[in-house]
Motif scaffolding. Structure first.
Motif, mmCIF file in Angstrom:
data_model
loop_
_atom_site.group_PDB
_atom_site.id
_atom_site.type_symbol
_atom_site.label_atom_id
_atom_site.label_comp_id
_atom_site.label_asym_id
_atom_site.label_seq_id
_atom_site.Cartn_x
_atom_site.Cartn_y
_atom_site.Cartn_z
ATOM 1 N N ALA A 146 0.836 -1.206 0.000
ATOM 2 C CA ALA A 146 0.000 0.000 0.000
ATOM 3 C C ALA A 146 0.868 1.251 0.000
ATOM 4 O O ALA A 146 0.585 2.224 -0.715
ATOM 5 C CB ALA A 146 -0.937 -0.005 1.212
ATOM 6 N N ASP A 147 1.936 1.249 0.800
ATOM 7 C CA ASP A 147 2.872 2.372 0.796
ATOM 8 C C ASP A 147 3.511 2.521 -0.582
ATOM 9 O O ASP A 147 3.652 3.637 -1.094
ATOM 10 C CB ASP A 147 3.979 2.157 1.830
ATOM 11 N N LYS A 152 4.334 5.188 -5.981
ATOM 12 C CA LYS A 152 4.339 5.018 -7.425
ATOM 13 C C LYS A 152 3.216 5.774 -8.125
ATOM 14 O O LYS A 152 3.388 6.234 -9.260
ATOM 15 C CB LYS A 152 4.259 3.528 -7.780
ATOM 16 N N THR A 153 2.072 5.902 -7.476
ATOM 17 C CA THR A 153 0.917 6.491 -8.154
ATOM 18 C C THR A 153 0.627 7.930 -7.750
ATOM 19 O O THR A 153 -0.180 8.595 -8.398
ATOM 20 C CB THR A 153 -0.351 5.653 -7.888
ATOM 21 N N VAL A 154 1.270 8.428 -6.681
ATOM 22 C CA VAL A 154 1.024 9.803 -6.228
ATOM 23 C C VAL A 154 2.320 10.622 -6.239
ATOM 24 O O VAL A 154 2.433 11.616 -6.946
ATOM 25 C CB VAL A 154 0.386 9.828 -4.825
ATOM 26 N N SER A 155 3.305 10.201 -5.458
ATOM 27 C CA SER A 155 4.536 10.995 -5.302
ATOM 28 C C SER A 155 5.359 11.055 -6.578
ATOM 29 O O SER A 155 5.812 12.132 -6.990
ATOM 30 C CB SER A 155 5.385 10.420 -4.169
ATOM 31 N N ALA A 156 5.580 9.906 -7.209
ATOM 32 C CA ALA A 156 6.399 9.882 -8.424
ATOM 33 C C ALA A 156 5.750 10.651 -9.569
ATOM 34 O O ALA A 156 6.427 11.446 -10.243
ATOM 35 C CB ALA A 156 6.707 8.442 -8.820
ATOM 36 N N PRO A 157 4.448 10.479 -9.842
ATOM 37 C CA PRO A 157 3.831 11.301 -10.888
ATOM 38 C C PRO A 157 3.860 12.794 -10.574
ATOM 39 O O PRO A 157 4.000 13.616 -11.490
ATOM 40 C CB PRO A 157 2.384 10.773 -10.935
ATOM 41 N N ASP A 158 3.752 13.157 -9.299
ATOM 42 C CA ASP A 158 3.862 14.561 -8.918
ATOM 43 C C ASP A 158 5.244 15.096 -9.293
ATOM 44 O O ASP A 158 5.377 16.201 -9.840
ATOM 45 C CB ASP A 158 3.618 14.715 -7.420
ATOM 46 N N THR A 159 6.263 14.293 -9.016
ATOM 47 C CA THR A 159 7.632 14.687 -9.366
ATOM 48 C C THR A 159 7.791 14.802 -10.874
ATOM 49 O O THR A 159 8.414 15.741 -11.382
ATOM 50 C CB THR A 159 8.627 13.668 -8.801
ATOM 51 N N GLN A 160 7.241 13.845 -11.605
ATOM 52 C CA GLN A 160 7.334 13.875 -13.057
ATOM 53 C C GLN A 160 6.688 15.144 -13.626
ATOM 54 O O GLN A 160 7.249 15.795 -14.522
ATOM 55 C CB GLN A 160 6.666 12.641 -13.660
ATOM 56 N N GLN A 161 5.537 15.520 -13.094
ATOM 57 C CA GLN A 161 4.859 16.728 -13.569
ATOM 58 C C GLN A 161 5.675 17.974 -13.233
ATOM 59 O O GLN A 161 5.738 18.918 -14.019
ATOM 60 C CB GLN A 161 3.460 16.817 -12.955
ATOM 61 N N LEU A 162 6.292 17.976 -12.068
ATOM 62 C CA LEU A 162 7.152 19.100 -11.685
ATOM 63 C C LEU A 162 8.310 19.238 -12.672
ATOM 64 O O LEU A 162 8.621 20.337 -13.152
ATOM 65 C CB LEU A 162 7.653 18.882 -10.261
ATOM 66 N N VAL A 163 8.940 18.131 -13.005
ATOM 67 C CA VAL A 163 10.058 18.144 -13.955
ATOM 68 C C VAL A 163 9.582 18.646 -15.319
ATOM 69 O O VAL A 163 10.224 19.490 -15.952
ATOM 70 C CB VAL A 163 10.687 16.743 -14.069
ATOM 71 N N THR A 351 9.557 14.663 4.466
ATOM 72 C CA THR A 351 9.699 13.398 3.749
ATOM 73 C C THR A 351 8.625 13.161 2.696
ATOM 74 O O THR A 351 7.514 13.677 2.772
ATOM 75 C CB THR A 351 9.669 12.230 4.748
ATOM 76 N N VAL A 352 8.992 12.327 1.731
ATOM 77 C CA VAL A 352 8.041 11.892 0.718
ATOM 78 C C VAL A 352 6.886 11.145 1.382
ATOM 79 O O VAL A 352 5.729 11.294 1.002
ATOM 80 C CB VAL A 352 8.738 10.996 -0.326
ATOM 81 N N VAL A 380 22.663 28.533 -5.798
ATOM 82 C CA VAL A 380 21.603 27.564 -5.609
ATOM 83 C C VAL A 380 20.382 28.249 -4.996
ATOM 84 O O VAL A 380 20.488 28.945 -3.986
ATOM 85 C CB VAL A 380 22.051 26.406 -4.684
ATOM 86 N N LYS A 381 19.219 28.065 -5.625
ATOM 87 C CA LYS A 381 17.943 28.507 -5.058
ATOM 88 C C LYS A 381 17.099 27.273 -4.793
ATOM 89 O O LYS A 381 17.290 26.231 -5.430
ATOM 90 C CB LYS A 381 17.225 29.449 -6.029
ATOM 91 N N TRP A 382 16.151 27.402 -3.879
ATOM 92 C CA TRP A 382 15.377 26.216 -3.528
ATOM 93 C C TRP A 382 13.978 26.565 -3.050
ATOM 94 O O TRP A 382 13.676 27.686 -2.659
ATOM 95 C CB TRP A 382 16.106 25.411 -2.454
ATOM 96 N N TYR A 383 13.124 25.538 -3.085
ATOM 97 C CA TYR A 383 11.790 25.610 -2.476
ATOM 98 C C TYR A 383 11.354 24.197 -2.132
ATOM 99 O O TYR A 383 11.962 23.208 -2.571
ATOM 100 C CB TYR A 383 10.774 26.305 -3.394
ATOM 101 N N TYR A 384 10.310 24.107 -1.337
ATOM 102 C CA TYR A 384 9.765 22.808 -0.943
ATOM 103 C C TYR A 384 8.503 22.555 -1.753
ATOM 104 O O TYR A 384 7.605 23.394 -1.796
ATOM 105 C CB TYR A 384 9.450 22.780 0.556
ATOM 106 N N LYS A 385 8.456 21.411 -2.418
ATOM 107 C CA LYS A 385 7.292 21.055 -3.230
ATOM 108 C C LYS A 385 6.416 20.067 -2.479
ATOM 109 O O LYS A 385 6.811 18.940 -2.197
ATOM 110 C CB LYS A 385 7.746 20.440 -4.562
ATOM 111 N N SER A 386 5.201 20.510 -2.133
ATOM 112 C CA SER A 386 4.236 19.650 -1.456
ATOM 113 C C SER A 386 3.529 18.782 -2.486
ATOM 114 O O SER A 386 3.007 19.296 -3.488
ATOM 115 C CB SER A 386 3.209 20.492 -0.701
ATOM 116 N N VAL A 387 3.488 17.481 -2.248
ATOM 117 C CA VAL A 387 2.834 16.565 -3.176
ATOM 118 C C VAL A 387 1.341 16.907 -3.251
ATOM 119 O O VAL A 387 0.666 17.056 -2.232
ATOM 120 C CB VAL A 387 3.028 15.112 -2.735
ATOM 121 N N GLY A 388 0.856 17.055 -4.478
ATOM 122 C CA GLY A 388 -0.560 17.341 -4.671
ATOM 123 C C GLY A 388 -0.927 18.805 -4.595
ATOM 124 O O GLY A 388 -2.111 19.153 -4.691
#
Length: 505
Positions: A146-147, A152-163, A351-352, A380-388
């Motif tokens: 379940a984790d 695979k279905t939430v965090s990774a696609p969020d990252t892919q869309q960010l990229v 954390t993810v 280097v610049k940065w920000y925190y990306k919240s999933v969803g």
């Protein structure tokens, strides 16, 4: 036979042999003599090239010593049988060789007659890599299918869309910053599948939940990790930045017991590695356990946790002192920035998995998410990306009285705050000044995590004090409150709330 003697033999299951048992048997000699440690000399040679042309000045290491290729791309290392991998420190301007996103910059040492050859073929990038980006995934930490599905279905696609949002020509790489799984090694395949979804190469960091817990010493605790991902410490370059990965999880030989510690072999290697880097260069170090956090201070504890910070971090700081350094870590399941002088920023990442996949936040209120870093030259610049959530989601506003210790004040959690940020508020359009920062518990974390029965999935999860809470006391007549947050890069984030609607939350 004495009673004591009989009891001893019985405990060995040998009482029936009586006094005829030989002394030799009682000494339990091994059937095969134990072998000593193999320290035989190994000569390692090879070539680093691109399109058939040797590359000069490329750092190559066996994890003990570091050398550089000559004008024709050739190198030679005098090594020994304790070395496990040859790794190349990929130079700027070259792509990261990977297998479905898992970076492959190394070759396992398999000598024959005391010799081993390791050649590396690199691919030149078609663009200047002075401008590039990277992300940090801290603690995917899966313990169940379940984790894994969440990753695979939430965090990774969020990252892919960010990229994808950066455009097709943007250069990205990622770090899995340790605790890729939660002691369930069969889920490493799910981690690799999630990485492949992001469409960018990932470099892996070993965490305390990625270790072989049946190992007798730390030296043997990374066996499975190495089989899957290669060495636990190494370096590479992109643009003007030098990247380093370290293993700071020291297994003490008892299941799930460890301390934050960097071994002498790694420090000696790092000293050689950094000797090839020009002072003033930006150096980004990735490790699992933070070099330092202030959590023990927030929790009113007298001492730092031995498993929560790096005990011998002063030597790491010394080695990094000539550079503009960033230290990336996970492990804690909270978000914190520590800025030391002009040359060091420590990024402790939310954390993810949040609070171990129990809901939408970590236990300091930071949303499940990951760090995003934009590099231009050495800056280097940065920000925190919240999933969803969109990248502009950088705070959460709570109604008056949500924090019991501050009954007349509204609260805001600004999770990626550091001392260069400014948090201001406006009441019905009128500027009221800066909000007051104070340590406390995030109200949503209290709601989701506080108590012996919450959260149902992992009942031991509890809210932790954070120092990125901000407070302001609105007037009784206030109708609309605006929170304006300006980060260290002068990016402004705003949240406007209706006091009546906020009070219903």
């Amino acid at each position: 036979m004495s009673q004591k003697r009989r009891t001893f033999l019985k405990s060995l299951g040998l009482a029936g042999f009586g006094l005829t048992l030989s002394t030799d048997l009682l000494q339990a000699k091994p059937a095969v003599p134990a072998k000593g440690k193999d320290l035989s000399v190994i000569s390692i040679k090879g070539r680093v090239q691109a399109q058939g042309k040797g590359l000069a000045g490329v750092a190559v290491s066996d994890g003990i010593n570091v050398t550089q290729t000559d004008a024709k791309g050739n190198y030679e290392l005098a090594s020994n049988a304790t070395a496990d991998f040859v790794r190349v420190s990929v130079p700027r301007g070259y792509a990261f060789t990977n297998d479905k996103g898992i970076a492959r910059f190394y070759k396992k040492i398999e000598p024959a007659n005391g010799r081993f050859r390791a050649d590396f073929e690199l691919e030149k990038l078609q663009q200047d890599d002075s401008k590039h980006n990277f992300i940090v995934w801290a603690d995917p930490q899966m313990i169940s299918e379940a984790d894994a599905e969440q990753l695979k279905t939430v965090s990774a696609p969020d990252t892919q869309q960010l990229v994808k949002s950066y455009g097709p020509d943007a250069l990205f790489h990622g770090f899995g910053c340790g605790d890729l799984v939660w002691d369930k090694f069969e889920l490493f395949d799910d981690y690799k599948e999630a990485v492949s979804t992001t469409s960018i190469p990932f470099f892996q960091v070993i965490g305390n939940h990625d270790m072989d817990l049946d190992a007798r010493t730390d030296d043997l605790s990374a066996r499975t990790f190495k089989e899957l991902f290669g060495p636990t410490y190494y370096s590479f370059n992109r643009g003007e930045v030098h990247y380093v990965v370290l293993d700071d999880v020291f297994f003490i030989g008892v299941s799930k017991k460890y301390i934050g510690y960097i071994t002498e072999q790694q420090l000696a290697w790092l000293e050689q590695d950094l000797a090839l880097v020009k002072p003033g260069t930006t150096v980004v170090v990735n490790l699992h356990i933070p070099a330092y956090t202030r959590q023990h201070i927030r929790s009113n504890e007298k001492e730092e946790s031995m498993g929560g910070v790096v005990a011998n971090r002063k030597e790491l700081y010394r080695l990094l002192s000539p550079y503009k350094a960033h230290i990336m870590s996970g492990h804690t399941h909270f978000n914190e920035k520590i800025v030391t002088g002009d040359n060091l920023v420590e990024h402790v990442h939310g954390t993810v998995c949040g609070a171990w996949w129990t809901g939408p936040i970590c236990y300091d209120g930071t949303p499940n998410g990951y760090g995003v870093y934009e590099v231009t030259g050495g800056e280097v610049k940065w920000y925190y990306k919240s999933v969803g959530h969109p990248k502009q989601h950088q705070m959460r506003v709570y109604p008056v009285g949500a924090v019991p210790e501050m009954p007349q004040q509204l609260a805001v959690n600004v999770w990626n705050w550091d001392p260069a940020w400014k948090v201001e508020w406006l009441e019905d359009g009128k500027r009221m000044g800066e909000m007051q920062r104070q340590t406390g518990l995030d109200p949503l974390s209290v709601e989701l995590h506080l108590g012996a029965q919450k959260p149902a999935k992992h009942k031991w999860v509890e809210p932790h004090s954070t120092d990125h809470l901000f407070f302001a006391k609105p007037s009784a007549a206030a109708q609309r409150i605006t929170i304006q947050v300006t980060d260290r890069f002068n990016t402004v984030f705003k949240e406007e709330v209706d006091m009546k609607e906020l009070s219903r939350l």
